[in-house]
Scaffold this motif. Structure first.
Motif, PDB file in Angstrom:
ATOM      1  N   ILE A   1      -7.507  60.098   8.572  1.00 20.69           N
ATOM      2  CA  ILE A   1      -7.311  58.279   8.265  1.00 20.69           C
ATOM      3  C   ILE A   1      -6.839  58.219   7.095  1.00 20.69           C
ATOM      4  CG2 ILE A   1      -8.022  55.939   8.742  1.00 20.69           C
ATOM      5  CD1 ILE A   1      -9.433  56.898  11.049  1.00 20.69           C
ATOM      6  N   LEU A   2      -7.910  59.061   5.915  1.00 18.61           N
ATOM      7  CA  LEU A   2      -7.224  57.934   4.148  1.00 18.61           C
ATOM      8  C   LEU A   2      -7.047  58.611   3.755  1.00 18.61           C
ATOM      9  CD1 LEU A   2     -11.833  58.414   3.671  1.00 18.61           C
ATOM     10  CD2 LEU A   2      -9.966  56.143   4.139  1.00 18.61           C
ATOM     11  N   GLN A   3      -6.240  60.416   4.787  1.00 14.96           N
ATOM     12  CA  GLN A   3      -4.911  60.852   4.232  1.00 14.96           C
ATOM     13  C   GLN A   3      -3.304  59.718   3.709  1.00 14.96           C
ATOM     14  OE1 GLN A   3      -5.496  64.941   3.856  1.00 14.96           O
ATOM     15  NE2 GLN A   3      -5.682  64.135   1.820  1.00 14.96           N
TER      16      GLN A   3
ATOM     17  N   LYS B   1     -20.335  43.827   4.886  1.00 13.85           N
ATOM     18  CA  LYS B   1     -20.002  44.913   4.610  1.00 13.85           C
ATOM     19  C   LYS B   1     -18.998  45.525   6.815  1.00 13.85           C
ATOM     20  CE  LYS B   1     -22.578  49.317   3.479  1.00 13.85           C
ATOM     21  NZ  LYS B   1     -23.646  50.108   3.403  1.00 13.85           N
ATOM     22  N   TYR B   2     -20.508  45.389   7.889  1.00  9.99           N
ATOM     23  CA  TYR B   2     -19.825  46.041   8.561  1.00  9.99           C
ATOM     24  C   TYR B   2     -18.891  45.043   9.253  1.00  9.99           C
ATOM     25  CZ  TYR B   2     -23.203  49.662   7.515  1.00  9.99           C
ATOM     26  OH  TYR B   2     -24.414  50.787   7.313  1.00  9.99           O
ATOM     27  N   ARG B   3     -18.300  44.239   8.824  1.00 11.35           N
ATOM     28  CA  ARG B   3     -17.041  43.953   9.425  1.00 11.35           C
ATOM     29  C   ARG B   3     -15.597  43.661   9.441  1.00 11.35           C
ATOM     30  NH1 ARG B   3     -21.478  39.116  12.930  1.00 11.35           N
ATOM     31  NH2 ARG B   3     -22.902  40.877  13.359  1.00 11.35           N
ATOM     32  N   ASN B   4     -16.137  43.817   7.458  1.00 10.48           N
ATOM     33  CA  ASN B   4     -14.781  43.279   7.403  1.00 10.48           C
ATOM     34  C   ASN B   4     -13.997  45.351   6.856  1.00 10.48           C
ATOM     35  OD1 ASN B   4     -14.934  40.823   7.252  1.00 10.48           O
ATOM     36  ND2 ASN B   4     -15.645  41.015   5.044  1.00 10.48           N
ATOM     37  N   ILE B   5     -14.465  45.763   8.015  1.00  8.31           N
ATOM     38  CA  ILE B   5     -13.541  47.523   7.650  1.00  8.31           C
ATOM     39  C   ILE B   5     -12.664  47.572   8.777  1.00  8.31           C
ATOM     40  CG2 ILE B   5     -15.542  48.304   7.375  1.00  8.31           C
ATOM     41  CD1 ILE B   5     -16.645  48.655   9.578  1.00  8.31           C
ATOM     42  N   ASP B   6     -11.496  48.558   8.268  1.00  5.55           N
ATOM     43  CA  ASP B   6     -10.731  49.081   9.857  1.00  5.55           C
ATOM     44  C   ASP B   6     -11.702  49.938  10.619  1.00  5.55           C
ATOM     45  OD1 ASP B   6      -8.846  47.439   8.230  1.00  5.55           O
ATOM     46  OD2 ASP B   6      -8.697  49.111   7.453  1.00  5.55           O
ATOM     47  N   VAL B   7     -12.305  50.642  10.395  1.00  6.25           N
ATOM     48  CA  VAL B   7     -12.841  52.486  10.891  1.00  6.25           C
ATOM     49  C   VAL B   7     -13.841  51.780  10.754  1.00  6.25           C
ATOM     50  CG1 VAL B   7     -12.566  54.264  11.458  1.00  6.25           C
ATOM     51  CG2 VAL B   7     -10.395  53.012  10.711  1.00  6.25           C
TER      52      VAL B   7
ATOM     53  N   VAL C   1     -12.525  52.588   5.622  1.00  6.15           N
ATOM     54  CA  VAL C   1     -13.288  53.445   6.833  1.00  6.15           C
ATOM     55  C   VAL C   1     -14.888  53.225   6.267  1.00  6.15           C
ATOM     56  CG1 VAL C   1     -13.250  56.001   7.059  1.00  6.15           C
ATOM     57  CG2 VAL C   1     -11.358  54.923   6.409  1.00  6.15           C
ATOM     58  N   LEU C   2     -15.099  53.575   7.079  1.00  5.88           N
ATOM     59  CA  LEU C   2     -17.309  53.305   6.965  1.00  5.88           C
ATOM     60  C   LEU C   2     -17.464  54.427   7.542  1.00  5.88           C
ATOM     61  CD1 LEU C   2     -19.107  52.320   5.592  1.00  5.88           C
ATOM     62  CD2 LEU C   2     -19.245  50.678   6.663  1.00  5.88           C
ATOM     63  N   TYR C   3     -18.496  55.470   6.933  1.00  2.00           N
ATOM     64  CA  TYR C   3     -19.201  56.368   8.088  1.00  2.00           C
ATOM     65  C   TYR C   3     -20.551  56.292   8.200  1.00  2.00           C
ATOM     66  CZ  TYR C   3     -21.564  60.624   9.152  1.00  2.00           C
ATOM     67  OH  TYR C   3     -22.138  61.573   9.823  1.00  2.00           O
ATOM     68  N   VAL C   4     -21.079  55.779   8.746  1.00  2.00           N
ATOM     69  CA  VAL C   4     -22.463  55.928   8.981  1.00  2.00           C
ATOM     70  C   VAL C   4     -23.443  56.482  10.214  1.00  2.00           C
ATOM     71  CG1 VAL C   4     -23.165  53.780   7.302  1.00  2.00           C
ATOM     72  CG2 VAL C   4     -22.714  53.464   9.752  1.00  2.00           C
ATOM     73  N   THR C   5     -24.869  57.071   9.323  1.00  2.00           N
ATOM     74  CA  THR C   5     -25.530  57.347  10.083  1.00  2.00           C
ATOM     75  C   THR C   5     -26.177  56.511  11.319  1.00  2.00           C
ATOM     76  OG1 THR C   5     -27.337  57.634   9.166  1.00  2.00           O
ATOM     77  CG2 THR C   5     -25.605  59.766  10.127  1.00  2.00           C
ATOM     78  N   SER C   6     -26.728  56.686  12.785  1.00  2.00           N
ATOM     79  CA  SER C   6     -27.007  55.533  13.259  1.00  2.00           C
ATOM     80  C   SER C   6     -28.527  55.388  12.142  1.00  2.00           C
ATOM     81  CB  SER C   6     -27.446  55.685  14.825  1.00  2.00           C
ATOM     82  OG  SER C   6     -28.589  56.080  15.002  1.00  2.00           O
TER      83      SER C   6
ATOM     84  N   ALA D   1     -14.712  53.297  -3.377  1.00  2.00           N
ATOM     85  CA  ALA D   1     -14.501  51.578  -3.354  1.00  2.00           C
ATOM     86  C   ALA D   1     -14.819  50.815  -2.208  1.00  2.00           C
ATOM     87  CB  ALA D   1     -13.577  51.777  -4.142  1.00  2.00           C
ATOM     88  N   ASN D   2     -14.644  51.551  -1.559  1.00  4.52           N
ATOM     89  CA  ASN D   2     -15.011  50.468  -0.285  1.00  4.52           C
ATOM     90  C   ASN D   2     -15.520  51.214   0.650  1.00  4.52           C
ATOM     91  OD1 ASN D   2     -13.709  52.179   1.540  1.00  4.52           O
ATOM     92  ND2 ASN D   2     -11.526  51.393   1.278  1.00  4.52           N
ATOM     93  N   ALA D   3     -16.483  52.024   0.465  1.00  5.06           N
ATOM     94  CA  ALA D   3     -17.791  52.182   1.169  1.00  5.06           C
ATOM     95  C   ALA D   3     -18.805  52.781   0.559  1.00  5.06           C
ATOM     96  CB  ALA D   3     -16.752  53.076   2.919  1.00  5.06           C
ATOM     97  N   GLY D   4     -19.233  53.719  -0.233  1.00  7.86           N
ATOM     98  CA  GLY D   4     -19.213  54.199  -0.832  1.00  7.86           C
ATOM     99  C   GLY D   4     -19.969  55.050   0.475  1.00  7.86           C
ATOM    100  N   ILE D   5     -19.392  56.187   0.570  1.00  7.19           N
ATOM    101  CA  ILE D   5     -19.914  56.858   2.020  1.00  7.19           C
ATOM    102  C   ILE D   5     -19.552  58.059   1.354  1.00  7.19           C
ATOM    103  CG2 ILE D   5     -19.602  55.941   4.324  1.00  7.19           C
ATOM    104  CD1 ILE D   5     -16.880  57.171   4.240  1.00  7.19           C
TER     105      ILE D   5
END
Ligand code: ADP
Ligand code: MG
Length: 446
Positions: free
Chosen positions: A162-164, A201-207, A171-176, A99-103
């Motif tokens: 963190i998600l657990q 997308k990139y500025r409204n996240i916690d991690v 939480v957003l995980y991306v490769t550069s 829902a919040n990151a699509g990762i």
């Protein structure tokens, strides 16, 4: 019995040798409970959906013919058999991620499966600390080290942890690389809202976890955008975790202002594991996958594959795979034969061969080299296959027909077509240029 079932299936349904080898032979019986037979599909990318669709009924029929039992069939993937825990309870946080990151986090990369040794204990401790109090302790956390030493594993572990604890955390995980390509798309899109969307997308996240930052180095617009993203998050005490192949001070083309930002937090490294840790990693993997392998063979692998944990795992997998095809027992001399390409006398210096390029491309797209060389024609496979052709031509002296042969006995006109396609498209497609760039750096880091 399983072999008889497969053989029966092949005969009755007139399945070609190739299909049989591709889809059916790799399947394994995982367990039979009451009247449920669980079949293990050894790789996520093997086309579970396809197997289900095409072979579910034939399998059921053959099982009944051979065993006389009417069993239900369930297909499972390797991560669902880790430990004896039932398949990871459809984790409530996964929906949060989507829902919040699509990762896409690899469910196997958690702190539980990470072996701590002298080589990585600081990185591990810092990762845990950050997971427990995101934004409060080390910010940013910068993890660096060579290929295949566990950086991505640690980053995914942090995200899972963190998600657990807090399923609604963003939480957003991306490769550069993904970050760069999304930015390129946002800029190219004339529509102003695309840009705003990217920023939101990139500025409204916690991690934010950004993996392999070395690949945005030298791309000015990406560095700039990342600088602003970094500042916004940092000012708001949001946790940032970065990985790279080198420490900030050794990344030559890194803008000074970014370098100093990176050094605000904590920088930790991961090193190649020593013998004890290599043994521990092999034993853990053996235990997780329920493999039975002679301890001498484990010791042989640990003594000979030294520089990279991915190769260490690869050696074990290779031995298991070969042992299924042959009837000989797995002893040291068997291991020696199987691993002779993997164990080079001078560890370290790697020659760039077409095979190495194909392995790297496959890994980059989360595919197996075998799939790249298969007959499959879906775009998700054709595109990396053509990239491989292009890169083999560009980076090695291999002839067109050699390249074609390695990539599944294709003739040289197919190879020419593939190379042309990539060449033409790369002229105008910036994202493709970026992908090529990243792949070249992965193939030849120096
Ligand atoms: P990197 O991102 O540094 O290139 P990865 O995190 O992708 O490396 O690790 C490569 C492989 O080795 C992965 O399959 C990972 O699970 C495994 N691995 C790395 N470090 C460890 C460890 N300490 N314990 C168990 N497995 C590990
Ligand atoms: Mg990585």
């Amino acid at each position: 019995k399983w072999n008889d079932i497969l053989e029966n299936l092949k005969q009755e349904h007139d399945i070609s040798d190739v299909s049989f080898k591709t889809w059916l032979l790799p399947l394994e019986v995982h367990s039979v409970e009451a009247n449920l037979l669980k079949i293990l599909v050894p790789e996520e990318n093997m086309g579970l959906q396809y197997i289900k669709k095409k072979y579910y009924i034939p399998l059921k029929v053959s099982i009944e013919e051979i065993t006389g039992l009417e069993l239900d069939i369930d297909f499972i993937l390797p991560y669902q058999v880790t430990d004896n825990k039932p398949a990871p309870a459809p984790n409530n946080y996964n929906s949060g991620i989507k829902a919040n990151a699509g990762i896409n986090l690899n469910p196997r990369y958690t702190f539980d499966t990470f072996v701590v040794g002298e080589n990585n204990n600081l990185a591990h401790a810092a990762s845990l600390a950050v997971s427990e109090s995101p934004g409060m302790v080390y910010n940013p956390l910068f993890i660096y080290g060579g290929v295949g030493l566990g950086k991505t594993h640690l980053m995914h572990s942090i995200a899972h942890f963190i998600l657990q604890k807090n399923p609604s955390a963003k939480v957003l995980y991306v490769t550069s690389e993904a970050f760069t390509n999304e930015l390129i798309e946002a800029i190219r899109n004339e529509n102003q809202s695309a840009n705003t969307e990217f920023r939101n997308k990139y500025r409204n996240i916690d991690v934010l976890l950004i993996d392999d930052i070395q690949f945005i180095i030298g791309k000015e617009s990406t560095q700039q955008e990342f600088f602003h993203t970094f500042n916004t998050l940092h000012e708001n005490k949001k946790q940032i975790i970065i990985s790279s192949d080198k420490p900030p001070k050794e990344i030559e083309t890194l803008e000074e202002r970014l370098r100093s930002r990176f050094e605000w937090g904590l920088t930790v490294d991961v090193q190649p594991p020593n013998y004890e840790t290599r043994m521990a990693i092999l034993r853990k993997k053996q235990e997780m996958e329920g493999l039975v392998i002679d301890d001498d063979v484990i010791k042989y692998i640990a003594s000979n594959v030294k520089s990279n944990i991915r190769e260490l795992e690869g050696a074990l997998t290779k031995i298991v795979a070969y042992s299924k095809l042959s009837t000989s027992t797995i002893d040291i001399s068997f291991a020696e034969t199987v691993l002779k390409d993997l164990i080079s006398p001078d560890d370290g210096h790697k020659e760039i061969t077409p095979q190495f390029i194909i392995d790297t491309v496959a890994d980059h797209f989360n595919l197996t080299p075998a799939i790249l060389s298969s007959k499959k024609k879906n775009q998700e496979i054709v595109f990396p296959r053509q990239l491989s052709m292009y890169l083999c031509r560009d980076l090695t002296d291999a002839s067109l027909s050699t390249i074609g042969t390695i990539l599944g006995k294709r003739d040289h006109t197919t190879v020419i077509h593939g190379i042309d396609k990539i060449t033409k498209e790369a002229e105008t497609n910036e994202s493709l240029q970026n992908v090529l760039d990243v792949l070249k750096k992965k193939i030849n880091p120096s």
